[in-house]
Enzyme design. Structure first.
Site, PDB file in Angstrom:
ATOM      1  N   SER A 128       0.857  -1.191   0.000  1.00  0.00           N
ATOM      2  CA  SER A 128       0.000   0.000   0.000  1.00  0.00           C
ATOM      3  C   SER A 128       0.889   1.235   0.000  1.00  0.00           C
ATOM      4  O   SER A 128       2.058   1.174   0.414  1.00  0.00           O
ATOM      5  CB  SER A 128      -0.884   0.007   1.254  1.00  0.00           C
ATOM      6  OG  SER A 128      -1.571   1.235   1.397  1.00  0.00           O
ATOM      7  N   TYR A 159      -2.325  -0.643  10.558  1.00  0.00           N
ATOM      8  CA  TYR A 159      -2.328  -0.817   9.106  1.00  0.00           C
ATOM      9  C   TYR A 159      -1.061  -0.235   8.493  1.00  0.00           C
ATOM     10  O   TYR A 159      -0.397  -0.868   7.664  1.00  0.00           O
ATOM     11  CB  TYR A 159      -3.575  -0.164   8.510  1.00  0.00           C
ATOM     12  CG  TYR A 159      -3.712  -0.366   7.017  1.00  0.00           C
ATOM     13  CD1 TYR A 159      -4.073  -1.611   6.500  1.00  0.00           C
ATOM     14  CD2 TYR A 159      -3.496   0.674   6.122  1.00  0.00           C
ATOM     15  CE1 TYR A 159      -4.199  -1.804   5.131  1.00  0.00           C
ATOM     16  CE2 TYR A 159      -3.622   0.490   4.760  1.00  0.00           C
ATOM     17  CZ  TYR A 159      -3.972  -0.750   4.268  1.00  0.00           C
ATOM     18  OH  TYR A 159      -4.094  -0.945   2.906  1.00  0.00           O
TER      19      TYR A 159
END
Length: 249
Positions: free
Chosen positions: A139, A153
């Site tokens: 990501s 995350y």
């Protein structure tokens, strides 16, 4: 450039929704045999009937090993692994003081542990063939702070980037490339759609204005990049993190 993966077998994790579904379709469209892996057995029923389905909690080393073994038995070989499992596990951003251990561990299990244990289980099969591909889906949050505001995350995606680079160094001599795709904001599943909807119109415009292409990504944008990294044309690319984010200012 035409990508032809005929005769190759790829295992794809996180295959029940979003980016994983698009990668399954892309690989199959290029002629590959695809084995789908996900904890969501019901969700995988939506995949093409030609795709074999292997339900498992991939954050568990034993379950990941079982699923990879099942793939190898079903198809006789494994040529590549795409680790698309992950996400925010239904969580949203909250202050540091409010983060609970279970929340932290759930995100690491989905995003890092699953990739580690699947790669560990797949490596002997790839080494036996003298070549192979491992592709992780990290990501933009693995390169900078996350728009989600979720500490776990961001940390997990940074860890996945590190794991990708380490595996590339270790497995390169065996002919195995290991790369990662770092997507920008992609509306590919209910979680990302909720995240986008939670922003004010002003914040949405700010995000778009900070993206060179002035649009959000699609699951297909990420699948196209995965297809290239899976191909013969990417045979001398390894240890790389490919940002697929429309350009971020």
């Amino acid at each position: 450039m035409r990508i032809d993966l005929t005769g190759r077998v790829f295992a794809v994790t996180g295959a029940a929704q979003g980016i994983g579904v698009a990668i399954v379709a892309g690989l199959a469209g290029a002629g590959a045999t695809v084995a789908a892996m996900d904890i969501d057995a019901e969700g995988m029923k939506r995949l093409n009937a030609a795709t074999s389905r292997h339900a498992a909690d991939l954050g568990s080393r034993a379950e990941a090993a079982r699923a990879i073994t099942d793939v190898a038995r079903a198809h006789g070989r494994i040529d590549g692994l795409v680790c698309a499992a992950g996400g925010v596990c239904g969580q949203s951003g909250q202050p540091l003081e409010a983060v609970e251990p279970a929340d932290w561990q759930a995100i690491f299990a989905a995003n890092v542990d699953a990739a580690m244990w699947c790669a560990q289980a797949a490596a002997p099969h790839l080494k036996a063939r003298g070549q192979g591909r491992i592709i992780t889906i990290s990501s933009g949050a693995g390169l900078r702070p996350s728009l989600t505001g979720i500490q776990a995350y961001t940390a997990a995606k940074h860890a996945l980037v590190g794991l990708t680079k380490q595996l590339a160094q270790e497995l390169g001599p065996a002919g195995i490339t290991v790369n990662s795709i770092a997507p920008g904001l992609v509306l590919s599943n209910p979680a990302t759609e909720r995240q986008w909807a939670a922003y004010t119109p002003e914040r949405q415009q700010q995000i778009l204005a900070g993206t060179h292409m002035r649009r959000l990504g699609t699951a297909q944008d990420i699948a196209h990049a995965a297809l290239f990294l899976a191909s013969e044309q990417a045979g001398w690319i390894t240890g790389q993190i490919l940002s697929v984010d429309g350009g971020r200012a």
